[in-house]
Design a protein around this motif. Structure first.
Motif, PDB file in Angstrom:
ATOM      1  N   ARG A 212       0.141  -3.914 -68.764  1.00 55.30           N
ATOM      2  CA  ARG A 212      -0.922  -2.963 -68.457  1.00 55.30           C
ATOM      3  C   ARG A 212      -1.370  -3.019 -67.010  1.00 55.30           C
ATOM      4  N   ILE A 213      -0.975  -4.040 -66.242  1.00 52.83           N
ATOM      5  CA  ILE A 213      -1.411  -4.162 -64.856  1.00 52.83           C
ATOM      6  C   ILE A 213      -0.433  -3.431 -63.939  1.00 52.83           C
ATOM      7  N   LYS A 214      -0.962  -2.791 -62.918  1.00 52.33           N
ATOM      8  CA  LYS A 214      -0.122  -2.057 -61.988  1.00 52.33           C
ATOM      9  C   LYS A 214       0.550  -3.023 -61.011  1.00 52.33           C
ATOM     10  N   GLY A 215       1.768  -2.713 -60.653  1.00 54.36           N
ATOM     11  CA  GLY A 215       2.487  -3.516 -59.684  1.00 54.36           C
ATOM     12  C   GLY A 215       2.905  -4.876 -60.193  1.00 54.36           C
ATOM     13  N   ARG A 216       3.136  -4.993 -61.500  1.00 52.62           N
ATOM     14  CA  ARG A 216       3.466  -6.306 -62.053  1.00 52.62           C
ATOM     15  C   ARG A 216       4.771  -6.845 -61.485  1.00 52.62           C
ATOM     16  N   ARG A 217       5.720  -5.988 -61.149  1.00 48.77           N
ATOM     17  CA  ARG A 217       6.986  -6.463 -60.588  1.00 48.77           C
ATOM     18  C   ARG A 217       6.766  -7.137 -59.235  1.00 48.77           C
ATOM     19  N   TYR A 218       5.810  -6.617 -58.475  1.00 50.61           N
ATOM     20  CA  TYR A 218       5.527  -7.225 -57.177  1.00 50.61           C
ATOM     21  C   TYR A 218       4.818  -8.566 -57.342  1.00 50.61           C
ATOM     22  N   TYR A 219       3.956  -8.653 -58.349  1.00 52.47           N
ATOM     23  CA  TYR A 219       3.309  -9.934 -58.628  1.00 52.47           C
ATOM     24  C   TYR A 219       4.339 -10.976 -59.054  1.00 52.47           C
ATOM     25  N   ARG A 220       5.310 -10.558 -59.841  1.00 47.60           N
ATOM     26  CA  ARG A 220       6.364 -11.489 -60.256  1.00 47.60           C
ATOM     27  C   ARG A 220       7.108 -12.051 -59.045  1.00 47.60           C
ATOM     28  N   VAL A 221       7.472 -11.163 -58.134  1.00 49.46           N
ATOM     29  CA  VAL A 221       8.173 -11.609 -56.929  1.00 49.46           C
ATOM     30  C   VAL A 221       7.284 -12.524 -56.102  1.00 49.46           C
ATOM     31  N   LEU A 222       6.020 -12.150 -55.953  1.00 47.66           N
ATOM     32  CA  LEU A 222       5.085 -12.932 -55.143  1.00 47.66           C
ATOM     33  C   LEU A 222       4.908 -14.336 -55.705  1.00 47.66           C
ATOM     34  N   PHE A 223       4.737 -14.431 -57.013  1.00 48.99           N
ATOM     35  CA  PHE A 223       4.514 -15.738 -57.635  1.00 48.99           C
ATOM     36  C   PHE A 223       5.783 -16.575 -57.688  1.00 48.99           C
ATOM     37  N   PHE A 224       6.938 -15.915 -57.632  1.00 49.90           N
ATOM     38  CA  PHE A 224       8.192 -16.667 -57.707  1.00 49.90           C
ATOM     39  C   PHE A 224       8.650 -17.183 -56.344  1.00 49.90           C
ATOM     40  N   ILE A 225       8.072 -16.678 -55.274  1.00 48.40           N
ATOM     41  CA  ILE A 225       8.500 -17.081 -53.933  1.00 48.40           C
ATOM     42  C   ILE A 225       8.404 -18.594 -53.720  1.00 48.40           C
ATOM     43  N   PRO A 226       7.300 -19.282 -54.106  1.00 45.80           N
ATOM     44  CA  PRO A 226       7.267 -20.744 -53.886  1.00 45.80           C
ATOM     45  C   PRO A 226       8.394 -21.493 -54.578  1.00 45.80           C
ATOM     46  N   ALA A 227       8.871 -20.969 -55.713  1.00 46.43           N
ATOM     47  CA  ALA A 227       9.925 -21.671 -56.459  1.00 46.43           C
ATOM     48  C   ALA A 227      11.261 -21.660 -55.735  1.00 46.43           C
ATOM     49  N   VAL A 228      11.466 -20.699 -54.822  1.00 46.37           N
ATOM     50  CA  VAL A 228      12.747 -20.600 -54.127  1.00 46.37           C
ATOM     51  C   VAL A 228      12.643 -21.041 -52.669  1.00 46.37           C
ATOM     52  N   THR A 229      11.457 -21.430 -52.242  1.00 51.06           N
ATOM     53  CA  THR A 229      11.311 -21.951 -50.885  1.00 51.06           C
ATOM     54  C   THR A 229      11.607 -23.446 -50.886  1.00 51.06           C
ATOM     55  N   PRO A 230      12.073 -24.001 -49.794  1.00 53.80           N
ATOM     56  CA  PRO A 230      12.421 -25.433 -49.759  1.00 53.80           C
ATOM     57  C   PRO A 230      11.204 -26.317 -50.020  1.00 53.80           C
ATOM     58  N   MET A 231      11.395 -27.329 -50.851  1.00 51.98           N
ATOM     59  CA  MET A 231      10.320 -28.247 -51.179  1.00 51.98           C
ATOM     60  C   MET A 231       9.813 -28.971 -49.941  1.00 51.98           C
ATOM     61  N   VAL A 232      10.695 -29.325 -49.030  1.00 53.57           N
ATOM     62  CA  VAL A 232      10.281 -30.034 -47.820  1.00 53.57           C
ATOM     63  C   VAL A 232       9.335 -29.167 -46.997  1.00 53.57           C
ATOM     64  N   GLY A 233       9.661 -27.884 -46.866  1.00 56.53           N
ATOM     65  CA  GLY A 233       8.787 -26.984 -46.118  1.00 56.53           C
ATOM     66  C   GLY A 233       7.426 -26.861 -46.757  1.00 56.53           C
ATOM     67  N   ASN A 234       7.381 -26.714 -48.085  1.00 56.75           N
ATOM     68  CA  ASN A 234       6.096 -26.647 -48.778  1.00 56.75           C
ATOM     69  C   ASN A 234       5.300 -27.939 -48.605  1.00 56.75           C
ATOM     70  N   ALA A 235       5.992 -29.078 -48.646  1.00 56.30           N
ATOM     71  CA  ALA A 235       5.301 -30.360 -48.491  1.00 56.30           C
ATOM     72  C   ALA A 235       4.705 -30.494 -47.092  1.00 56.30           C
ATOM     73  N   VAL A 236       5.425 -30.037 -46.079  1.00 52.34           N
ATOM     74  CA  VAL A 236       4.895 -30.099 -44.711  1.00 52.34           C
ATOM     75  C   VAL A 236       3.661 -29.214 -44.590  1.00 52.34           C
ATOM     76  N   VAL A 237       3.694 -28.019 -45.182  1.00 51.57           N
ATOM     77  CA  VAL A 237       2.532 -27.130 -45.141  1.00 51.57           C
ATOM     78  C   VAL A 237       1.338 -27.768 -45.836  1.00 51.57           C
ATOM     79  N   PHE A 238       1.562 -28.376 -46.996  1.00 45.41           N
ATOM     80  CA  PHE A 238       0.460 -29.021 -47.715  1.00 45.41           C
ATOM     81  C   PHE A 238      -0.054 -30.233 -46.953  1.00 45.41           C
ATOM     82  N   THR A 239       0.818 -30.907 -46.224  1.00 41.47           N
ATOM     83  CA  THR A 239       0.348 -32.014 -45.386  1.00 41.47           C
ATOM     84  C   THR A 239      -0.640 -31.515 -44.343  1.00 41.47           C
ATOM     85  N   LEU A 240      -0.334 -30.388 -43.725  1.00 42.71           N
ATOM     86  CA  LEU A 240      -1.244 -29.813 -42.738  1.00 42.71           C
ATOM     87  C   LEU A 240      -2.546 -29.330 -43.382  1.00 42.71           C
ATOM     88  N   LEU A 241      -2.451 -28.855 -44.624  1.00 46.02           N
ATOM     89  CA  LEU A 241      -3.650 -28.367 -45.306  1.00 46.02           C
ATOM     90  C   LEU A 241      -4.574 -29.502 -45.741  1.00 46.02           C
TER      91      LEU A 241
END
Length: 311
Positions: free
Chosen positions: A115-144
């Motif tokens: 029932r929500i509009k743009g659900r396909r875009y939300y799926r892509v948006l939420f799936f992006i962290p799963a396909v990004t390198p773990m090391v890169g995410n860890a470095v970003v969280f270190t800075l945060l």
């Protein structure tokens, strides 16, 4: 007068017998499977069996191995305090990470319902962290999460109180690793749950609504039981991956402070590639393998009580 001979019309080629078809298909299949099978034997099966053999030896990188029998395993369970700490840290991570991952994934999957509009875009948006390198995410969280980082500065400016020392406190280090892991891993389960929600028969939900069931009762008594196979699948995979947590702790905290975020895989890495005790590291790997097998077997045995495969 001689009778005229009928012209010979060339017909189609002889059809192969079923036995010939099976033989030909078998040869073709063998040709396609051989490269993968050789790779599996060389890079998976042989190293696994070799690590099992090595776990019974004192196997240094340089020098001759010495057979110790169960000596490595005895040392692990009797005198190695770091191993016990790593086991407890791993279990704590599993207990915190798996429920949060499943709840966040399920909640967002329900939210991006048809029932929500743009659900396909939300799926892509939420799936992006799963396909990004773990090391890169860890470095970003270190800075945060580092002191005077974005989270600390924001809390100080808004509330006048700084954020906890996530990376330098033994109390907050594991929650920081869990937070990073949930961010990295919830997208995959979200897609699984979203696909399962799309497969729920609408007439069952409509019938419950006609009977007067509210939104919560429709979800927990109609939709959720139909999602139980997907929940079981996601839980099994998430548990297996959570026991193998390594990169998050290694990059985010380095296993510290102290040994507060040292996990089994990190301890395996330290034993094999920092202390060069290959036999001891192999013993740690096989203990981890047994842990995962036992937990997975318990899940498969227990699924009969709550997983419903018939709609």
């Amino acid at each position: 007068m001689a009778a005229a001979t009928a012209p010979v019309v060339p017909g189609p080629g002889r059809r192969r017998t079923p036995e010939e078809v099976r033989r030909g298909d078998g040869k073709a299949a063998l040709g396609f499977l051989t490269p993968g099978a050789l790779g599996f034997l060389a890079f998976t099966l042989f190293p696994v069996l070799a690590s099992l053999v090595m776990s019974f030896f004192d196997w240094p990188v340089l020098g001759s191995p010495t057979f110790t029998g169960l000596g490595n395993y005895v040392e692990l369970f009797t005198t190695d305090d770091t191993f016990r700490t790593a086991v407890l840290n791993t279990l704590l991570f599993v207990v915190l990470y798996v429920p949060v991952n499943i709840v966040v994934s399920m909640g967002l999957a329900v939210w991006i319902s048809p029932r929500i509009k743009g659900r396909r875009y939300y799926r892509v948006l939420f799936f992006i962290p799963a396909v990004t390198p773990m090391v890169g995410n860890a470095v970003v969280f270190t800075l945060l999460l580092t002191p005077n980082g974005l989270v600390d500065s924001t809390m100080t400016s808004l509330f006048g109180v700084g954020a906890p020392n996530f990376l330098g406190s033994s109390t907050w280090a594991i929650p920081a690793v869990v937070l990073l892991s949930v961010w990295q891993g919830f997208g995959y389960n979200l897609l699984v749950f979203s696909a399962a929600l799309d497969a729920v028969p609408p007439h069952l939900v409509e019938a419950a609504e006609i009977d007067g069931a509210g939104a919560f009762r429709r979800f927990f008594h109609v939709v959720l039981p139909l999602l139980s196979p997907s929940i079981f699948f996601a839980t099994v995979l998430t548990l297996i991956s959570s026991f193998q947590v390594f990169t998050q702790s290694y990059v985010l905290t380095g296993g510290g402070p102290g040994n507060s975020t040292t996990t089994l895989v990190m301890y395996l890495y330290q034993s094999g590639f920092q202390f060069f005790r290959l036999g001891f590291a192999s013993a740690v790997a096989w203990v981890l393998f047994v842990f995962i097998m036992v937990v997975t077997a318990v899940q498969f045995i227990g699924q009969k009580r709550w997983v419903h495969y018939d709609q």
